[in-house]
Design an enzyme around this catalytic site. Structure first.
Site, PDB file in Angstrom:
ATOM      1  CE1 TYR A  33       0.053   2.143   4.197  1.00 14.80           C
ATOM      2  CE2 TYR A  33       1.024  -0.042   4.463  1.00 14.80           C
ATOM      3  CZ  TYR A  33       0.822   1.246   4.924  1.00 14.80           C
ATOM      4  OH  TYR A  33       1.388   1.649   6.108  1.00 14.80           O
ATOM      5  NE  ARG A  52       6.986   4.160   0.209  1.00 17.27           N
ATOM      6  CZ  ARG A  52       6.782   5.052   1.173  1.00 17.27           C
ATOM      7  NH1 ARG A  52       7.769   5.374   1.995  1.00 17.27           N
ATOM      8  NH2 ARG A  52       5.599   5.626   1.327  1.00 17.27           N
ATOM      9  CE  LYS A 147       3.158   3.357   3.110  1.00 20.48           C
ATOM     10  NZ  LYS A 147       3.584   3.702   4.470  1.00 20.48           N
TER      11      LYS A 147
END
Length: 289
Positions: A33, A52, A147
């Site tokens: 996420y 990312r 993440k």
């Protein structure tokens, strides 16, 4: 009239978050996420967030169903539908929907969920006076640089902090501070800024990167070394840095009072200017095209 929330699920914009319950993101936290801040309808640090996101997907061996350009387009449309000047865009990509099994199928189509909502900033009082933190053992998995939505330790740390009357928690591992439940941790010692180095133990925070850049421009030395728990009593200041917190001073860790540093205040001001500058850059780029 402003829309409260805009949902993009399974390739379509929807009014309610209805989706198939058999999803690996739900069963296994098998998902990545990102949370993106938008100012004046412009997503800030969008390229860094997408980079990312794709890093995390590669690490989990999930093939994104959209290109970066397609994500940009969806986010832009979502923000236009939301009609909020300041917003948060939540992106989640799961491995997909399939019957529960530890071993995923090879051809399962990933699920993309994008939720755009109005940004609600912290009160100016908190940003001025600071917040208190508890210490919490870092029991998260060994790849905090990815993440993922596997955030149960973060949730439990946050719950304990609130139950004890604190604002948040800062994790510690092997006697060193790592980061908080949802933001990077910085300390001021002797006019220098200290923060944990980029390892598998912390997230490569985009706000962290911005703070380091600001410090270099201000001539403030940044030392990327982990901070020992016993050094807390010697701190001249400390702050959290993240997408939803911006720069948030820390006034106490457990029962140890932390001074409110002028350096933290200066970084707060410069970060606000930095965000506005990012929107100007975006507007200028769009004007050229």
């Amino acid at each position: 009239m402003q829309t409260k929330r805009v949902y993009f699920i399974d390739g379509k914009f929807k009014n309610t978050p209805i989706s198939n319950i058999e999803d690996r993101g739900l069963f296994f936290a098998d998902s990545i996420y990102e949370v993106i801040r938008a100012l004046h309808g412009i997503p800030i640090f969008l390229e860094e967030h997408l980079e990312r996101l794709f890093f995390g997907l590669r690490e989990l061996k999930i093939q994104s169903p959209y290109t970066k350009e397609e994500y940009r387009d969806i986010i832009e449309k979502s923000l236009k539908k939301l009609k909020a000047s300041d917003a948060l865009v939540y992106i989640q990509v799961t491995r997909g929907k399939e019957p529960r099994s530890h071993l995923p199928r090879k051809n399962t189509k990933p699920t993309v969920i994008i939720i755009s909502s109005k940004y609600r900033p912290l009160s100016p009082k908190l940003k001025k006076n600071g917040v208190s933190l508890i210490l919490y053992p870092d029991v998260r998995w060994g790849r905090c640089d990815i993440k993922t939505t596997m955030l149960l330790p973060n949730v439990l740390a946050k719950i304990e902090a609130r139950e004890r009357g604190f604002f948040d928690a800062v994790f510690f591992k092997n006697g060193y501070l790592t980061e908080s439940t949802s933001s990077s941790f910085f300390a001021v010692i002797g006019g220098k800024i200290f923060t944990h180095p980029l390892t598998h133990d912390i997230l490569p925070s985009i706000t962290r990167q911005a703070v380091i850049k600001i410090c270099k421009e201000l001539g403030i030395q940044v030392v990327e070394d982990p901070i020992k728990i016993e050094s807390i009593k010697d701190l001249d200041g400390a702050f959290l840095a993240g997408t939803t917190y911006d720069i948030l001073p820390i006034n106490a860790i457990e029962d140890i009072k932390i001074p409110l540093s002028a350096i933290t205040t200066k970084i707060q001001w410069e970060y606000e200017r930095f965000l506005l500058k990012q929107t100007e850059i975006h507007i200028n780029r769009k004007a050229k095209h």
